[in-house]
Motif scaffolding. Sequence first.
Motif, mmCIF file in Angstrom:
data_model
loop_
_atom_site.group_PDB
_atom_site.id
_atom_site.type_symbol
_atom_site.label_atom_id
_atom_site.label_comp_id
_atom_site.label_asym_id
_atom_site.label_seq_id
_atom_site.Cartn_x
_atom_site.Cartn_y
_atom_site.Cartn_z
ATOM 1 N N GLY A 96 0.961 -1.248 0.059
ATOM 2 C CA GLY A 96 0.011 -0.451 0.037
ATOM 3 C C GLY A 96 1.066 1.094 0.333
ATOM 4 O O GLY A 96 1.418 1.369 0.403
ATOM 5 N N GLY A 97 0.444 2.159 -0.616
ATOM 6 C CA GLY A 97 1.227 3.668 -0.746
ATOM 7 C C GLY A 97 2.016 3.324 -2.061
ATOM 8 O O GLY A 97 1.547 2.769 -2.768
ATOM 9 N N SER A 98 2.683 4.171 -2.025
ATOM 10 C CA SER A 98 3.902 4.710 -2.990
ATOM 11 C C SER A 98 4.991 4.721 -3.315
ATOM 12 O O SER A 98 5.693 5.492 -1.703
ATOM 13 C CB SER A 98 2.837 5.877 -4.223
ATOM 14 O OG SER A 98 2.608 6.789 -3.131
ATOM 15 N N PHE A 99 5.677 5.400 -4.045
ATOM 16 C CA PHE A 99 6.465 5.872 -4.085
ATOM 17 C C PHE A 99 7.272 6.812 -5.223
ATOM 18 O O PHE A 99 6.770 6.287 -6.618
ATOM 19 C CB PHE A 99 7.784 4.672 -4.334
ATOM 20 C CG PHE A 99 8.133 3.973 -5.175
ATOM 21 C CD1 PHE A 99 9.542 4.255 -6.252
ATOM 22 C CD2 PHE A 99 7.345 2.884 -4.650
ATOM 23 C CE1 PHE A 99 9.592 3.166 -6.786
ATOM 24 C CE2 PHE A 99 7.214 1.944 -6.319
ATOM 25 C CZ PHE A 99 8.646 1.961 -6.966
ATOM 26 N N ILE A 100 8.369 7.786 -4.666
ATOM 27 C CA ILE A 100 8.725 8.505 -6.050
ATOM 28 C C ILE A 100 10.755 8.176 -6.233
ATOM 29 O O ILE A 100 11.175 8.195 -5.092
ATOM 30 C CB ILE A 100 8.974 10.020 -6.676
ATOM 31 C CG1 ILE A 100 9.752 9.686 -7.744
ATOM 32 C CG2 ILE A 100 8.910 10.308 -5.377
ATOM 33 C CD1 ILE A 100 8.922 11.544 -8.438
ATOM 34 N N VAL A 101 11.058 7.932 -6.935
ATOM 35 C CA VAL A 101 12.540 7.886 -6.855
ATOM 36 C C VAL A 101 13.119 8.749 -7.997
ATOM 37 O O VAL A 101 12.925 8.854 -9.270
ATOM 38 C CB VAL A 101 13.737 6.365 -7.585
ATOM 39 C CG1 VAL A 101 14.899 6.124 -7.348
ATOM 40 C CG2 VAL A 101 12.331 5.307 -7.082
ATOM 41 N N MET A 102 14.266 9.237 -7.817
ATOM 42 C CA MET A 102 14.262 10.833 -8.545
ATOM 43 C C MET A 102 15.968 11.043 -8.112
ATOM 44 O O MET A 102 16.918 10.471 -7.224
ATOM 45 C CB MET A 102 13.882 12.031 -8.141
ATOM 46 C CG MET A 102 13.510 12.663 -6.300
ATOM 47 S SD MET A 102 12.891 13.879 -6.407
ATOM 48 C CE MET A 102 11.554 13.296 -6.087
ATOM 49 N N GLU A 103 16.362 11.440 -8.526
ATOM 50 C CA GLU A 103 18.611 12.512 -9.009
ATOM 51 C C GLU A 103 18.363 12.997 -7.333
ATOM 52 O O GLU A 103 17.688 13.504 -6.597
ATOM 53 C CB GLU A 103 18.442 13.545 -10.033
ATOM 54 C CG GLU A 103 19.799 14.111 -9.577
ATOM 55 C CD GLU A 103 19.734 15.017 -11.215
ATOM 56 O OE1 GLU A 103 20.601 15.806 -10.992
ATOM 57 O OE2 GLU A 103 19.184 15.587 -11.391
ATOM 58 N N PHE A 104 19.630 12.147 -7.125
ATOM 59 C CA PHE A 104 19.600 13.199 -5.822
ATOM 60 C C PHE A 104 20.819 14.486 -5.588
ATOM 61 O O PHE A 104 21.969 14.554 -6.365
ATOM 62 C CB PHE A 104 20.482 11.915 -4.956
ATOM 63 C CG PHE A 104 20.819 12.296 -3.444
ATOM 64 C CD1 PHE A 104 19.890 12.695 -2.666
ATOM 65 C CD2 PHE A 104 22.637 13.542 -3.225
ATOM 66 C CE1 PHE A 104 20.174 13.458 -1.057
ATOM 67 C CE2 PHE A 104 22.594 13.669 -2.150
ATOM 68 C CZ PHE A 104 21.287 13.698 -0.575
ATOM 69 N N ILE A 105 20.491 15.618 -5.432
ATOM 70 C CA ILE A 105 21.220 16.668 -5.399
ATOM 71 C C ILE A 105 21.240 16.733 -4.374
ATOM 72 O O ILE A 105 21.342 17.014 -3.369
ATOM 73 C CB ILE A 105 20.427 18.052 -6.060
ATOM 74 C CG1 ILE A 105 19.786 17.403 -7.556
ATOM 75 C CG2 ILE A 105 21.200 19.117 -5.931
ATOM 76 C CD1 ILE A 105 18.665 18.373 -8.191
ATOM 77 N N GLU A 106 23.128 16.941 -4.174
ATOM 78 C CA GLU A 106 24.050 17.484 -3.205
ATOM 79 C C GLU A 106 23.557 19.150 -3.166
ATOM 80 O O GLU A 106 24.517 19.844 -3.895
ATOM 81 C CB GLU A 106 25.327 17.604 -3.111
ATOM 82 C CG GLU A 106 25.658 17.343 -2.087
ATOM 83 C CD GLU A 106 26.234 16.064 -1.308
ATOM 84 O OE1 GLU A 106 25.354 16.581 0.460
ATOM 85 O OE2 GLU A 106 26.490 15.092 -0.760
ATOM 86 N N PHE A 107 22.600 19.272 -2.010
ATOM 87 C CA PHE A 107 22.779 20.913 -1.603
ATOM 88 C C PHE A 107 24.444 21.680 -1.017
ATOM 89 O O PHE A 107 24.815 20.862 -0.156
ATOM 90 C CB PHE A 107 21.436 21.099 -1.070
ATOM 91 C CG PHE A 107 20.082 20.419 -1.425
ATOM 92 C CD1 PHE A 107 20.035 20.700 -2.675
ATOM 93 C CD2 PHE A 107 19.083 20.124 -0.288
ATOM 94 C CE1 PHE A 107 19.168 20.279 -3.379
ATOM 95 C CE2 PHE A 107 18.002 20.181 -0.757
ATOM 96 C CZ PHE A 107 17.853 20.237 -2.437
ATOM 97 N N GLY A 108 24.038 23.117 -1.694
ATOM 98 C CA GLY A 108 24.686 23.615 -0.675
ATOM 99 C C GLY A 108 25.040 24.643 0.433
ATOM 100 O O GLY A 108 23.511 23.414 0.962
ATOM 101 N N ALA A 109 25.901 25.212 0.493
ATOM 102 C CA ALA A 109 25.282 25.958 2.331
ATOM 103 C C ALA A 109 24.986 26.655 2.396
ATOM 104 O O ALA A 109 24.302 27.277 3.286
ATOM 105 C CB ALA A 109 26.737 26.030 3.266
ATOM 106 N N SER A 110 23.978 27.362 1.069
ATOM 107 C CA SER A 110 23.311 28.276 1.136
ATOM 108 C C SER A 110 22.409 28.129 -0.238
ATOM 109 O O SER A 110 22.524 27.431 -0.814
ATOM 110 C CB SER A 110 23.764 29.652 1.024
ATOM 111 O OG SER A 110 23.826 30.432 -0.546
ATOM 112 N N ARG A 111 21.237 29.134 0.312
ATOM 113 C CA ARG A 111 20.372 29.095 -0.983
ATOM 114 C C ARG A 111 20.222 29.672 -2.346
ATOM 115 O O ARG A 111 19.568 29.682 -3.337
ATOM 116 C CB ARG A 111 18.740 29.988 -0.511
ATOM 117 C CG ARG A 111 18.109 29.488 0.395
ATOM 118 C CD ARG A 111 17.393 30.438 0.880
ATOM 119 N NE ARG A 111 15.840 29.989 0.026
ATOM 120 C CZ ARG A 111 15.440 31.456 -0.553
ATOM 121 N NH1 ARG A 111 15.569 32.387 0.268
ATOM 122 N NH2 ARG A 111 14.468 31.273 -1.002
#
Length: 330
Positions: A122-137
């Motif tokens: 039951g339920g669902s999932f999504i797999v997507m690209e992993f993006i390494e975020f930086g220290a700021s916006r």
Amino acid sequence: MLGQLTGANVGLIYPSLLPPSLSKTKSKLSPISSMSMSQDPVHEWILSEGQATKITKIRPVGGGCINLASRYDTDAGSFFVKTNRSIGPSMFEAEALGLEAMYETGTIRVPKPHKVGPLPTGGSFIVMEFIEFGASRGNQSALGRKLGEMHKAGKSNKGYGFDVNNTIGSTPQINTWSSDWIQFYGECRLGYQLKLALDQYGDKTIYEKGQRLVKSMGPLFDNVVIEPCLLHGDLWSGNISSDKNGEPVILDPACYYGHSEAEFGMSWCAGFGGSFYNSYFEVIPKQPGFEERRDLYMLYHYLNHYNLFGSGYRSSSMSIIDDYLAILKA
């Protein structure tokens, strides 16, 4: 709106509308049988079409309140996975369509969706690209420029709307195609929220005054050229980041094709500064009356917050409506 990395976009989905890169993947939309497939379809996809031979680490990623988010590290790189144990695949399919539409513009960076499917239990999932975020916006000027480029590149020949309904936060967002922007915004955006406030709170005052505004707001668009462009739809600070190179990243969309100015409806909690707008308007020139329409686009999101979180947002919504009724003498 409700989560930085794990916000839900629940909506209707039609398999024929999925982009080729999503629809051609094995078992993309067909139910996963616990008899014929692994009890963990995420592992199965990563170790087959994800081209990994082993998963080295799985760790939770915080930031939201609707879905469970995890980072899967493998010998083929990392993947970002969201799961929801109570809602079917339509939620993530709608999100994937929005991400794919933005990704295909080749402008601002968004995580590329790879796989959507149901969970056997039951339920669902999504797999997507992993993006390494930086220290700021990231850089505000770069964000404004890239967003303008996305609006300029993402066009629709169907008018205003989207191929599926999705959600704004957890509120349904109706995206029925229309050739008339004023009608679309009045009915599918403001009108829907006003009716929800009436049904949910019995708020006849905000409903009736809001409907007067909807019927009289046409003059706010005089001498304005409106072309349907691809909008993220829920652009607030929690859905904006930057990658490790400092380039802007936007995520958790509530996409549709609409007037570019509607993108700034969440600016009251997005932190856009002067450098953002200056760079944006270099790509998409400012139209006459931009400042006069800004609160009209904020009203949709204030109404949604009222419907989601209660009376704390009613006064802001009512104030905007009353101000416009006075200006329009409606």
